[in-house]
Design an enzyme around this catalytic site. Structure first.
Site, PDB file in Angstrom:
ATOM      1  CD  GLU A  52       1.371   3.892 -29.246  1.00 55.49           C
ATOM      2  OE1 GLU A  52       1.699   2.709 -28.950  1.00 55.49           O
ATOM      3  OE2 GLU A  52       0.736   4.632 -28.479  1.00 55.49           O
ATOM      4  CE  LYS A 124      -2.840   4.111 -26.952  1.00 55.41           C
ATOM      5  NZ  LYS A 124      -1.395   4.009 -26.644  1.00 55.41           N
ATOM      6  CB  CYS A 156      -0.461   0.657 -28.247  1.00 62.57           C
ATOM      7  SG  CYS A 156       0.699  -0.225 -27.162  1.00 62.57           S
ATOM      8  CB  VAL A 183       6.044  -0.450 -22.609  1.00 60.07           C
ATOM      9  CG1 VAL A 183       6.359   0.613 -23.638  1.00 60.07           C
ATOM     10  CG2 VAL A 183       4.669  -0.210 -21.994  1.00 60.07           C
TER      11      VAL A 183
HETATM   12  C1  ACM Z   1       0.934   1.755 -25.154  1.00 56.92           C
HETATM   13  O1  ACM Z   1      -0.294   1.920 -25.199  1.00 56.92           O
HETATM   14  N1  ACM Z   1       1.741   2.361 -26.003  1.00 56.92           N
HETATM   15  C2  ACM Z   1       1.523   0.871 -24.142  1.00 56.92           C
END
Ligand code: ACM
Length: 306
Positions: A52, A124, A156, A183
């Site tokens: 990402e 996203k 993510c 994370v």
């Molecule tokens: C994330 O969605 N980069 C934690």
């Protein structure tokens, strides 16, 4: 329409690159993306997946910085360089991009690049924490027909929601690519005793429940105090890991051969059960009062004895 027996195997070699982009170091990020895509090509992969926001880095500290590091996919920058690698190698790459929207603002996007340039861009849907200060969420999920089959993308935090992967599977996606920056924040436990992080379990769940290959390319390192978890993974359509999880803090290229003929077999769980076909639609929920006395629990309209 072709008839006759369907092939019993349809192999795709895919690669996931885990490495360390750096916030604001566009040269390093471009060179790293090109180097890892070339490594995937040398390993014989027809699809490479990078992390990402691999072109910009993740931990922005202002809207101005997010804007300065944004790029329009295909218009120079890392995405144009990656398309050249794809042209040389005859492959495709999925890369996370700080995407400049020509209509204004930015998106946390996954671009699919191939020999001809930009094939598709996914924006996203579920923005995590501070991402909501830098990006606008997307509003659709592209599925992309490539020479080997149908590809979908999530990014993510999207993997914590069953709906996008399910929608992609229903639209025929066989492989779901997930550029990610997992994370440590907001979690009490970050890795289990096997070195898996929760994203790895999410990848297994999304693969197993949809009968789709799920490939997550995470990053490593730290930016402005935010640590990233590594542990990239490739899961096959039966829901079993076929590469990874990679280490928490080391670069890695995960390479796997997945059989896309196995997607239909995985979805047909038994001769009488299909993961997508057996869904029951609305799933009505009824609340049951297990607290008040039984006499007070009779449903509205039910007759009661005097
Ligand atoms: C994330 O969605 N980069 C934690």
């Amino acid at each position: 329409m072709t008839s006759g027996p369907q092939p019993t195997t349809r192999l795709l070699r895919l690669a996931v690159a885990q490495y360390e982009p750096r916030i604001g170091d566009m040269r390093h990020n471009l060179d790293s993306a090109v180097r890892w895509t070339k490594a995937a090509a040398e390993a014989g992969a027809r699809l490479a997946i990078l992390p990402e926001l691999a072109t910009s880095g993740y931990a922005f500290e202002s809207v101005e910085e997010a804007e300065r590091l944004a790029e329009l996919p295909g218009d120079g920058g890392a995405t144009a360089a990656l398309a050249e690698v794809c042209a040389d190698a005859g492959m495709h790459v999925v890369v996370g991009v700080d995407e400049r929207d020509p209509r204004g603002g930015r998106h946390n996007s996954a671009a699919v690049l191939g020999p001809e340039g930009v094939v598709a861009v996914y924006r996203k849907l579920h923005l995590f924490h501070d991402e909501q200060s830098w990006f606008a969420p997307g509003d659709e999920l592209p599925v992309v027909d490539l020479p080997w089959g149908r590809l979908g993308m999530i990014v993510c935090f999207d993997i914590w929601f069953p709906e996008p992967a399910r929608a992609l599977a229903l639209a025929g996606a066989e492989v779901i690519a997930c550029p990610t920056n997992w994370v440590a924040s907001f979690k009490r436990t970050v890795y289990d005793e096997r070195g898996w992080c929760q994203g790895d379990y999410m990848a297994v769940a999304r693969a197993a429940e949809n009968g789709a290959v799920v490939a997550c390319a995470d990053r490593i390192g730290e930016e402005r105090g935010l640590r990233f978890l590594g542990a990239s993974i490739i899961v096959d359509a039966d829901g079993w890991p076929v590469a990874g999880p990679a280490a928490a803090d080391a670069e890695a290229l995960l390479v796997a051969d997945v059989d896309l003929a196995g997607v239909a077999r995985a979805r047909q769980r038994t001769p009488r059960n299909n993961l997508l076909g057996d869904r029951r639609g609305a799933y009505p929920v009824r609340t049951v009062d297990g607290v008040s006395a039984p006499a007070d629990r009779a449903p509205a309209g039910a007759s009661r004895q005097p």
